[in-house]
Design a protein around this motif. Structure first.
Motif, PDB file in Angstrom:
ATOM      1  N   SER A  65     -35.088   1.870  51.283  1.00  0.00           N
ATOM      2  CA  SER A  65     -34.023   2.410  52.129  1.00  0.00           C
ATOM      3  C   SER A  65     -34.664   3.188  53.270  1.00  0.00           C
ATOM      4  O   SER A  65     -35.780   3.692  53.149  1.00  0.00           O
ATOM      5  CB  SER A  65     -33.073   3.299  51.329  1.00  0.00           C
ATOM      6  N   ASP A  67     -33.641   5.360  57.309  1.00  0.00           N
ATOM      7  CA  ASP A  67     -32.749   6.324  57.941  1.00  0.00           C
ATOM      8  C   ASP A  67     -31.605   5.684  58.717  1.00  0.00           C
ATOM      9  O   ASP A  67     -30.780   6.389  59.275  1.00  0.00           O
ATOM     10  CB  ASP A  67     -33.542   7.255  58.861  1.00  0.00           C
ATOM     11  N   GLY A  68     -31.559   4.366  58.773  1.00  0.00           N
ATOM     12  CA  GLY A  68     -30.429   3.695  59.403  1.00  0.00           C
ATOM     13  C   GLY A  68     -30.841   2.688  60.463  1.00  0.00           C
ATOM     14  O   GLY A  68     -31.996   2.644  60.908  1.00  0.00           O
ATOM     15  N   ILE A  69     -29.869   1.889  60.856  1.00  0.00           N
ATOM     16  CA  ILE A  69     -30.079   0.862  61.879  1.00  0.00           C
ATOM     17  C   ILE A  69     -30.492   1.529  63.185  1.00  0.00           C
ATOM     18  O   ILE A  69     -29.891   2.505  63.626  1.00  0.00           O
ATOM     19  CB  ILE A  69     -28.795   0.038  62.090  1.00  0.00           C
ATOM     20  N   LYS A  71     -33.078   3.252  63.623  1.00  0.00           N
ATOM     21  CA  LYS A  71     -33.946   4.401  63.367  1.00  0.00           C
ATOM     22  C   LYS A  71     -35.194   3.989  62.605  1.00  0.00           C
ATOM     23  O   LYS A  71     -36.297   4.389  62.954  1.00  0.00           O
ATOM     24  CB  LYS A  71     -33.182   5.475  62.594  1.00  0.00           C
TER      25      LYS A  71
END
Length: 87
Positions: A65, A67-69, A71
């Motif tokens: 996982s 920190d996001g799309i 990032k």
């Protein structure tokens, strides 16, 4: 209504600036136990990771996982036109 939420802490953390357990995803994948029945969690902090990450069949139950799309970006630089083949 009662809701139970489970939080899983990562087994290892990957950070470009060397503040985590590993600096590259490939290094983190290398420490995953072979043929394990337990989940292995890799947290990849924000950054650009230009790596050719291959997770072999012996590395099971892996969760990554970030920190996001936009990032956490994994940039894979091989293609069939460059002769990349997985055996």
């Amino acid at each position: 209504m009662l809701v139970t939420v489970s939080v899983q802490w990562p087994n290892v953390t990957v950070v470009v600036d060397r503040t985590g357990d590993y600096r590259s995803i490939v290094e983190a994948v290398g420490v995953i136990p072979n043929n394990s029945d337990s989940m292995f969690f890799i947290y990849i902090k924000a950054g650009n990771y230009t790596e050719n990450v291959y997770i072999g069949i012996e590395k099971r139950n892996v969760v990554m996982s970030g920190d996001g799309i936009g990032k956490t970006n994994i940039i894979f630089s091989c293609s069939n036109s460059t002769g990349f083949v997985i055996d």
